[in-house]
Design a protein around this motif. Structure first.
Motif, short mmCIF file in Angstrom:
data_model
loop_
_atom_site.label_atom_id
_atom_site.label_comp_id
_atom_site.label_asym_id
_atom_site.label_seq_id
_atom_site.Cartn_x
_atom_site.Cartn_y
_atom_site.Cartn_z
N PRO A 294 -24.99 17.71 2.04
CA PRO A 294 -26.38 18.16 2.19
C PRO A 294 -27.07 17.47 3.36
CG PRO A 294 -25.88 17.72 -0.12
CD PRO A 294 -24.71 17.22 0.68
N GLY A 295 -27.60 18.27 4.25
CA GLY A 295 -28.26 17.76 5.45
C GLY A 295 -27.33 17.62 6.64
N MET A 296 -26.03 17.72 6.40
CA MET A 296 -25.02 17.60 7.45
C MET A 296 -24.25 18.91 7.60
SD MET A 296 -25.20 14.60 8.83
CE MET A 296 -23.68 14.65 9.75
N GLY A 297 -24.98 20.00 7.56
CA GLY A 297 -24.35 21.30 7.65
C GLY A 297 -24.36 22.05 6.34
N THR B 83 -39.05 4.12 8.69
CA THR B 83 -38.96 2.76 9.19
C THR B 83 -37.94 2.66 10.31
OG1 THR B 83 -38.51 0.47 8.59
CG2 THR B 83 -37.23 2.14 7.46
N ALA B 84 -38.12 1.66 11.11
CA ALA B 84 -37.16 1.39 12.18
C ALA B 84 -36.02 0.50 11.69
CB ALA B 84 -37.88 0.73 13.36
N ASP B 85 -36.08 0.02 10.45
CA ASP B 85 -35.05 -0.88 9.90
C ASP B 85 -34.52 -0.34 8.58
OD1 ASP B 85 -33.47 -2.92 8.89
OD2 ASP B 85 -35.12 -4.33 8.67
N VAL B 86 -33.43 0.40 8.65
CA VAL B 86 -32.84 0.93 7.42
C VAL B 86 -31.79 -0.01 6.84
CG1 VAL B 86 -33.31 3.34 7.98
CG2 VAL B 86 -31.13 2.32 8.65
N VAL B 87 -31.47 -1.07 7.54
CA VAL B 87 -30.45 -2.01 7.08
C VAL B 87 -30.97 -2.91 5.96
CG1 VAL B 87 -29.00 -3.97 7.77
CG2 VAL B 87 -29.17 -1.98 9.25
N PRO C 197 -37.53 7.51 11.20
CA PRO C 197 -38.39 8.65 11.53
C PRO C 197 -37.74 9.61 12.54
CG PRO C 197 -39.19 6.66 12.60
CD PRO C 197 -38.07 6.24 11.68
N THR C 198 -36.68 9.17 13.19
CA THR C 198 -36.05 10.01 14.22
C THR C 198 -34.76 10.66 13.77
OG1 THR C 198 -34.88 8.09 15.12
CG2 THR C 198 -37.05 8.62 16.08
N CYS C 199 -34.36 10.47 12.52
CA CYS C 199 -33.07 10.99 12.05
C CYS C 199 -33.24 12.40 11.48
CB CYS C 199 -32.47 10.06 11.02
SG CYS C 199 -30.80 10.57 10.52
N GLY C 200 -32.72 13.38 12.19
CA GLY C 200 -32.82 14.77 11.75
C GLY C 200 -32.05 15.07 10.49
N CYS C 201 -30.87 14.48 10.32
CA CYS C 201 -30.08 14.78 9.12
C CYS C 201 -30.75 14.21 7.88
CB CYS C 201 -28.64 14.31 9.26
SG CYS C 201 -28.42 12.53 9.41
N CYS C 202 -31.42 13.06 8.01
CA CYS C 202 -32.17 12.49 6.87
C CYS C 202 -33.31 13.43 6.49
CB CYS C 202 -32.72 11.12 7.22
SG CYS C 202 -31.48 9.86 7.51
N ASP D 299 -30.96 -5.41 0.48
CA ASP D 299 -31.77 -5.76 -0.68
C ASP D 299 -31.33 -5.02 -1.95
OD1 ASP D 299 -33.21 -7.53 0.83
OD2 ASP D 299 -35.01 -6.30 0.95
N MET D 300 -30.80 -3.83 -1.80
CA MET D 300 -30.35 -3.04 -2.96
C MET D 300 -28.89 -3.31 -3.31
SD MET D 300 -32.90 -1.32 -4.14
CE MET D 300 -34.07 -2.58 -3.68
N ASP D 301 -28.26 -4.28 -2.61
CA ASP D 301 -26.87 -4.67 -2.85
C ASP D 301 -25.89 -3.51 -2.74
OD1 ASP D 301 -27.41 -7.41 -3.24
OD2 ASP D 301 -27.99 -7.03 -5.32
N ILE D 302 -26.12 -2.66 -1.75
CA ILE D 302 -25.19 -1.56 -1.50
C ILE D 302 -24.01 -2.14 -0.72
CG2 ILE D 302 -24.87 0.68 -0.39
CD1 ILE D 302 -27.99 1.00 -0.62
N PRO D 303 -22.79 -2.02 -1.24
CA PRO D 303 -21.64 -2.55 -0.51
C PRO D 303 -21.57 -1.94 0.90
CG PRO D 303 -21.01 -1.96 -2.74
CD PRO D 303 -22.41 -1.43 -2.52
N GLY D 304 -21.25 -2.77 1.89
CA GLY D 304 -21.24 -2.35 3.29
C GLY D 304 -20.39 -1.13 3.57
N ASP D 305 -19.28 -0.97 2.86
CA ASP D 305 -18.42 0.19 3.11
C ASP D 305 -18.96 1.47 2.48
OD1 ASP D 305 -17.86 -0.80 0.53
OD2 ASP D 305 -15.77 -0.17 0.61
N LEU D 306 -20.10 1.38 1.77
CA LEU D 306 -20.73 2.56 1.17
C LEU D 306 -22.02 2.95 1.87
CD1 LEU D 306 -20.20 1.86 -2.66
CD2 LEU D 306 -18.73 3.12 -1.07
N TRP D 307 -22.37 2.27 2.95
CA TRP D 307 -23.60 2.58 3.67
C TRP D 307 -23.57 3.95 4.29
CZ3 TRP D 307 -25.56 -2.13 6.98
CH2 TRP D 307 -25.84 -3.20 6.13
N ALA D 308 -24.75 4.55 4.37
CA ALA D 308 -24.96 5.83 5.05
C ALA D 308 -26.29 5.71 5.80
CB ALA D 308 -24.97 6.98 4.04
N CYS D 309 -26.86 6.82 6.21
CA CYS D 309 -28.04 6.73 7.08
C CYS D 309 -29.36 6.51 6.33
CB CYS D 309 -28.12 7.92 8.02
SG CYS D 309 -28.03 9.52 7.24
N HIS D 310 -29.55 7.06 5.15
CA HIS D 310 -30.81 6.87 4.44
C HIS D 310 -30.54 6.38 3.02
CE1 HIS D 310 -29.64 11.07 3.61
NE2 HIS D 310 -30.10 10.81 2.41
N THR D 311 -31.57 5.77 2.43
CA THR D 311 -31.45 5.22 1.08
C THR D 311 -32.59 5.78 0.24
OG1 THR D 311 -30.50 3.18 1.97
CG2 THR D 311 -31.37 3.09 -0.28
#
Length: 165
Positions: free
Chosen positions: A135-138, A74-78, A50-55, A83-95
């Motif tokens: 998108p969302g990052m400038g 949510t306070a837990d985006v991890v 809820p606090t992420c401006g770029c999201c 649960d969606m089996d996103i490889p760790g090196d592909l993580w970003a801020c929102h899903t």
């Protein structure tokens, strides 16, 4: 030596994102139990802090593109990434989830459209990290970065779309 450097860079990136996520004290997340519980086709469900401006900026752009958006703040985006089996090196801020696919991070909407039109046998697509100009990052249409497909026929990840080229 290059493989070791690449591996260490990947570990460092994942660790940095985990520390960044942990610094916000995120916990307790509502999420889908898999693809069968995802939003109806055409509706994009976005899980974000809820606090992420770029999201929030990415969501606003998605709405401008005509997507119907359902948000879980949510306070837990991890947890959803795991649960969606996103490889760790592909993580970003929102899903996001749409029509049975995962859309991780600041994915350009041309790539989302391509995904929904081509319907490949993959889990989803990602723009790892938070690249400047995405998108969302400038939102710079000339920014160059890759959108990575993962899961299914894409395995741990292959280039799905090249932005800014």
């Amino acid at each position: 030596m290059t493989a070791i450097k690449t591996g260490l860079t990947s570990i460092a990136s994942t660790t940095a994102l985990a520390l960044w996520v942990a610094s916000f004290g995120w916990g307790d997340m509502a999420l889908a139990d898999g693809h069968s519980n995802m939003a109806e086709p055409g509706t994009m469900h976005v899980t974000k802090s809820p606090t992420c401006g770029c999201c929030g900026a990415w969501v606003a752009l998605a709405r401008e593109e005509g997507y119907d958006i359902d948000i879980t703040d949510t306070a837990d985006v991890v947890t959803i990434k795991l649960d969606m089996d996103i490889p760790g090196d592909l993580w970003a801020c929102h899903t996001a989830m749409i029509d049975g696919y995962v859309v991780e991070g600041h994915v350009p909407f041309a790539a989302v459209q391509k995904l929904l039109e081509e319907r490949p046998a993959i889990t989803g697509i990602s723009v790892p990290g938070m690249p400047a100009g995405s998108p969302g990052m400038g939102t710079d249409p000339t920014a160059q970065y890759d959108v990575i497909a993962f899961g299914g026929t894409a395995g741990k990840g292959v280039v799905f779309h090249r932005a800014g080229l």
